[in-house]
Motif scaffolding. Structure first.
Motif, mmCIF file in Angstrom:
data_model
loop_
_atom_site.group_PDB
_atom_site.id
_atom_site.type_symbol
_atom_site.label_atom_id
_atom_site.label_comp_id
_atom_site.label_asym_id
_atom_site.label_seq_id
_atom_site.Cartn_x
_atom_site.Cartn_y
_atom_site.Cartn_z
ATOM 1 N N HIS A 253 15.241 -9.352 9.571
ATOM 2 C CA HIS A 253 14.611 -8.890 10.807
ATOM 3 C C HIS A 253 15.696 -8.763 11.862
ATOM 4 N N VAL B 281 7.750 -9.849 15.761
ATOM 5 C CA VAL B 281 7.349 -8.434 15.799
ATOM 6 C C VAL B 281 7.373 -7.949 14.346
ATOM 7 N N PRO B 282 6.258 -7.401 13.852
ATOM 8 C CA PRO B 282 6.236 -7.018 12.431
ATOM 9 C C PRO B 282 7.411 -6.118 12.092
ATOM 10 N N SER B 283 7.981 -6.325 10.882
ATOM 11 C CA SER B 283 9.279 -5.686 10.619
ATOM 12 C C SER B 283 9.139 -4.178 10.582
ATOM 13 N N MET B 284 7.915 -3.644 10.389
ATOM 14 C CA MET B 284 7.852 -2.177 10.362
ATOM 15 C C MET B 284 7.402 -1.634 11.724
ATOM 16 N N GLY B 285 7.469 -2.457 12.763
ATOM 17 C CA GLY B 285 7.196 -1.935 14.111
ATOM 18 C C GLY B 285 5.721 -1.948 14.442
ATOM 19 N N ALA C 261 11.985 2.240 16.504
ATOM 20 C CA ALA C 261 10.681 1.586 16.336
ATOM 21 C C ALA C 261 10.720 0.492 15.276
ATOM 22 N N ARG C 262 11.670 0.570 14.356
ATOM 23 C CA ARG C 262 11.568 -0.407 13.237
ATOM 24 C C ARG C 262 12.383 -1.652 13.546
ATOM 25 N N LYS C 263 11.928 -2.750 12.980
ATOM 26 C CA LYS C 263 12.663 -4.017 13.178
ATOM 27 C C LYS C 263 13.364 -4.445 11.895
ATOM 28 N N PHE D 195 8.355 -10.765 8.031
ATOM 29 C CA PHE D 195 9.131 -12.011 8.162
ATOM 30 C C PHE D 195 8.534 -12.848 9.288
#
Lengths: 142, 176, 101, 400
Positions: free
Chosen positions: C92, B91-95, C24-26, B82
């Motif tokens: 997000h 910050v990339p959604s998968m961390g 860790a995940r957003k 997103f």
């Protein structure tokens, strides 16, 4: 620790191993036998012959989710009812059936309320009937 | 003998699935690894003699929750990253690296605390003769209907609440 | 020898994996995956204690209810995420700032 | 309790001899290893027989549909075209395996694997006969529902992985159809478990007698309706007959397996046909008295009495073979009905498909469940035939 009566699960693992071996084996054997010349055109996803436009991962109508939602609630209800169902016959034999039947019927009727609610609010019908008319009215009002 | 093999298989499946869920970059793969991990947990229940729970785990998680997750991923824009209003990449959604370092540090602290708590248990567990595996369905049924009948009824009300709540929230409303 | 400690270590590792995913995940759905892992870690402990310490099956009934509640929680959680996406066009976690002052 | 194929075969005299020889050979106790060996052998036989039945299913489907439409089915390959499915298999093996652009390579492999694992794992509990059931889990029925829901996940991933709109839509519809029809299936199976008081297939089958009036389908009116609800639900769950919209040729261009070519497509088709056999077997076991043979020929006592010359062990074997024949007969009869329905009924639209499930089958299944519970409580589980006859144990061997 008698590991003997855990052998009941051995066929489950063996059958799953067979399924995996069949799939991987056939694909490996196929890799040797099959022609392998991927061309750009051949690799395009099927679009009745035209060039594919846009990605397939556009989001969908939310009714798929409502179906999955009602399913998981009834699935969990089934999971809770299975132990009671297995025991119900024993209780009937010793004459205690009435109380268990009461518990069972209360449990089922509470959940029937859920599905009646979803039915009345139109969640279960696949094509949202009321939504169509309102969009039309809005166009008219504008 | 077979108990050891099944335990090792189930444990590797569970832990492998769990850590791959944590470290994969693709959300769809994370869902599949979660399914593998829950499958492993069902295997663990089987080695612990809880056969009914292993089947419930399969039915509810492998059949229900994972499909619900897959549908939700489809309904919320698939797996693309997103960007915020100004087109800058959030910050990339998968961390990314930063989030994983923070996660790593906090994990070390929690691990240290939990190990402190679990230490006495590890030392004192004496191993008695374990009973053979028996069928647990009838036993759970009797318990559900006699000791835990109140919890049994309240869980139906909880399911009703969850069903009505989630249906109201996810119903496509006309107004924005 | 397979004993109570081995099962406790497995559920501990599962809990750590679930927490790592949560932190860790957003993406909100990825965080819900973490919650599922943590709930399973707790359920394993109940069954392990029933097997190795005392043989009464209340542990099994408890983890059965954990599975029931985890399913209901996943259903409602994902409904909220879908509504959140319909309003804000993104899931997000950093965009969920409505409640901040 | 839990007996398996091995505990049945271990009664044979040769078994003990084999264990001793192997024990000396390996030094440690070879009991576990011999069990594994026998299980592996029996599973290998079952897997091959099931794949052959899956293949023959395609052949039977084309032959019967030809017969229904007054034309000749495949008759080139082998006598009467029997080997047609082998020809198809080899052709599939030779086809190029195309991976569409931006498709997800990992999920492209996982989807057919998950379908196959889901279907083959459910073979472990299908009650072929009292001895030959691979494993008589005392959670057999519930395990079967759990494992067969894996196929729904496999179908969704198959549709998603191929990155084409058609297969995406087909995958979504296929998965939502499978999971929504699992609700009436679970509830009608629950009605039968209520009547029997056990989750294991062998106990459910043994609770029914050999003759039709002792089967569960005629036990009381609610189980009669539950049979049809389960059959319709089972049809929809295997994407068969009027419910095959996810792979509908006309609208969705064969839905979720549009992009799968070669062997991957063959696995989806094989998984579907084997699942139809497994589901017909389950319906036969739960409602039509599974492997029960009339006049109790099944457990070999009658044979041993009438032909005293035969060794009692051999009489038990003959009984078992008769049981296997009865089970296969009932399952293939249902299989024929499934194929017959496919070529007579038109395909349902998506919304009528969902309306049928949620507004008709699920309420009926719930009503059946409550009805069964009340019937069991009111008449202490006696079947309506027993009450009508009022003559106590019918001549054809005990029931209830």
């Amino acid at each position: 620790m008698s590991s003997h009566n855990l052998d009941v699960y051995m066929p489950v693992l063996i059958l799953m191993a067979f399924a995996a071996i069949m799939v991987l084996g056939a694909l490996l054997v196929g890799k040797l036998v099959r022609p392998q010349n991927p061309t750009e055109l051949k690799n395009a996803p099927y679009e009745c012959g035209e060039a594919p436009i846009g990605s397939a991962w556009s989001n969908f109508n939310v009714r798929f989710y409502v179906v999955a939602l009602v399913f998981i609630i009834f699935d969990v209800e089934g999971a809770l009812m299975f132990p009671v169902a297995t025991v119900f016959k024993k209780f009937v034999e010793i004459g205690e059936g009435g109380a268990i039947l009461g518990t069972f019927l209360i449990f089922v009727s509470v959940l029937v309320l859920g599905i009646v609610y979803c039915w009345k609010k139109g969640d279960l019908d696949w094509v949202k009937s009321y939504q169509v008319d309102t969009d039309y009215n809005e166009e008219k009002d504008k | 003998m077979f108990l050891k093999i099944m335990f090792i298989l189930a444990a590797t499946m569970t832990l492998g699935g769990a850590f791959l869920t944590a470290y994969t970059k693709n959300l769809m793969h994370a869902c599949v690894y979660l399914l593998v991990s829950l499958f492993g947990v069902a295997g663990l229940y089987a080695t612990l003699g809880a056969d009914f729970l292993a089947a419930t785990q399969l039915v509810v998680y492998a059949g229900g929750v994972v499909i619900l997750m897959l549908f939700a991923i489809m309904l919320t824009g698939g797996i693309q990253n997103f960007v915020n209003k100004f087109g800058l990449d959030k910050v990339p959604s998968m961390g990314n690296g930063k989030t994983y370092t923070i996660a790593g540090l906090s994990m070390i602290i929690t691990a240290f605390i939990i190990m402190k708590v679990l230490a006495p248990i590890f030392k004192t567990n004496v191993q008695g003769e374990l009973p053979a595996f028996a069928s647990t369905v009838e036993e759970i049924g009797v318990l559900l209907v006699t000791d835990h009948v109140l919890a049994f009824e309240i869980s139906s009300i909880l399911l009703l609440g969850a069903l009505v709540g989630a249906a109201v929230i996810s119903r496509p409303r006309r107004g924005k | 020898m397979i004993s109570l400690t081995s099962y406790l270590i497995i559920s501990f590792c599962l809990f750590i994996a679930g927490m790592t995913v949560m932190i860790a995940r957003k993406n909100i759905i990825a965080m819900l995956l973490g919650i599922e892992l943590i709930l399973n870690a707790a359920a394993i402990n109940f069954v392990a204690y029933t097997r190795f310490v005392n043989q009464n099956l209340d542990g099994h009934v408890m983890s059965l209810f954990i599975i029931v509640i985890a399913a209901a929680e996943a259903a409602v959680g994902l409904a909220i995420v879908i509504r959140f996406f319909q309003i804000k066009e993104t899931i997000h976690i950093d965009d969920a700032t409505e409640l901040q002052s | 309790m839990n007996e398996t194929v091995v505990s049945y075969l271990s009664q044979a005299p040769g078994y003990a001899l084999l264990v001793e020889k192997l024990s000396e050979f390996f030094g440690f106790d070879a009991e576990g290893f011999v069990t594994f060996l026998i299980f592996a052998l029996v599973c290998f036989v079952v897997v091959n027989v099931m794949s052959a039945i899956g293949g023959l299913g395609t052949y039977a489907e084309r032959k019967i549909s030809a017969d229904l439409q007054m034309r000749q089915g495949p008759n080139r390959v082998g006598p009467f075209g029997i080997l047609q499915f082998l020809a198809d298999g080899v052709k599939m093996l030779g086809k190029e395996d195309i991976l569409p652009a931006q498709a997800d390579r990992f999920l492209f492999l996982i989807a057919p694997l998950m379908c196959m694992v889901g279907v083959f794992a459910s073979l472990a509990v299908v009650p072929f006969s009292s001895g030959l059931t691979l494993t008589n889990l005392n959670i057999g029925v519930f395990y079967l529902i759990g494992v067969s829901s894996l196929v729904g996940v496999g179908i969704f991933l198959g549709g998603y992985a191929a990155n084409s709109k058609w297969s995406m839509l087909g995958g979504m519809r296929g998965a939502s159809q499978i999971i929504s029809y699992e609700v009436p299936v679970t509830l009608s199976i629950l009605a039968i478990v209520l009547m029997t008081g056990s989750l294991s297939f062998n106990v459910i089958t043994d609770a029914q007698g050999g003759l039709p009036h002792q089967w569960y389908i005629f036990h009381n009116p609610f189980t009669f309706i539950a049979f049809f609800v389960l059959f319709i639900g089972a049809l929809a769950e295997t994407n068969r007959a009027p419910f095959d919209l996810p792979e509908a040729e006309s609208e969705l261009v064969s839905g979720y397996h549009t992009e799968f070519s070669g062997m991957r497509f063959a696995f989806f088709a094989l998984a579907e046909y084997v699942e139809v056999f497994v589901v017909c077997g389950v319906v036969a076991a739960l409602f039509l008295g599974g492997y029960k043979v009339p006049f109790d020929l099944g457990n070999g006592e009658l044979i041993a009495k009438t032909f005293p010359a035969i060794h009692p062990m051999l009489a038990k074997q003959i009984g078992n073979v008769l049981q296997l024949k009865a089970f296969i007969l009932k399952t293939l009869a249902l299989y024929y009905v499934v194929i017959w329905i496919r070529w007579t009924l038109p395909r349902l639209r998506v919304d009528s498909l969902m309306v049928l499930c949620w507004k008709y089958l699920t309420p009926i299944a719930l009503f059946n469940l409550v009805g069964c519970a009340v019937w069991l409580w009111a008449f202490e589980g006696k079947s309506m035939w027993a009450m009508i006859f009022k003559s106590g144990v019918a001549a054809a061997g005990g029931h209830h």
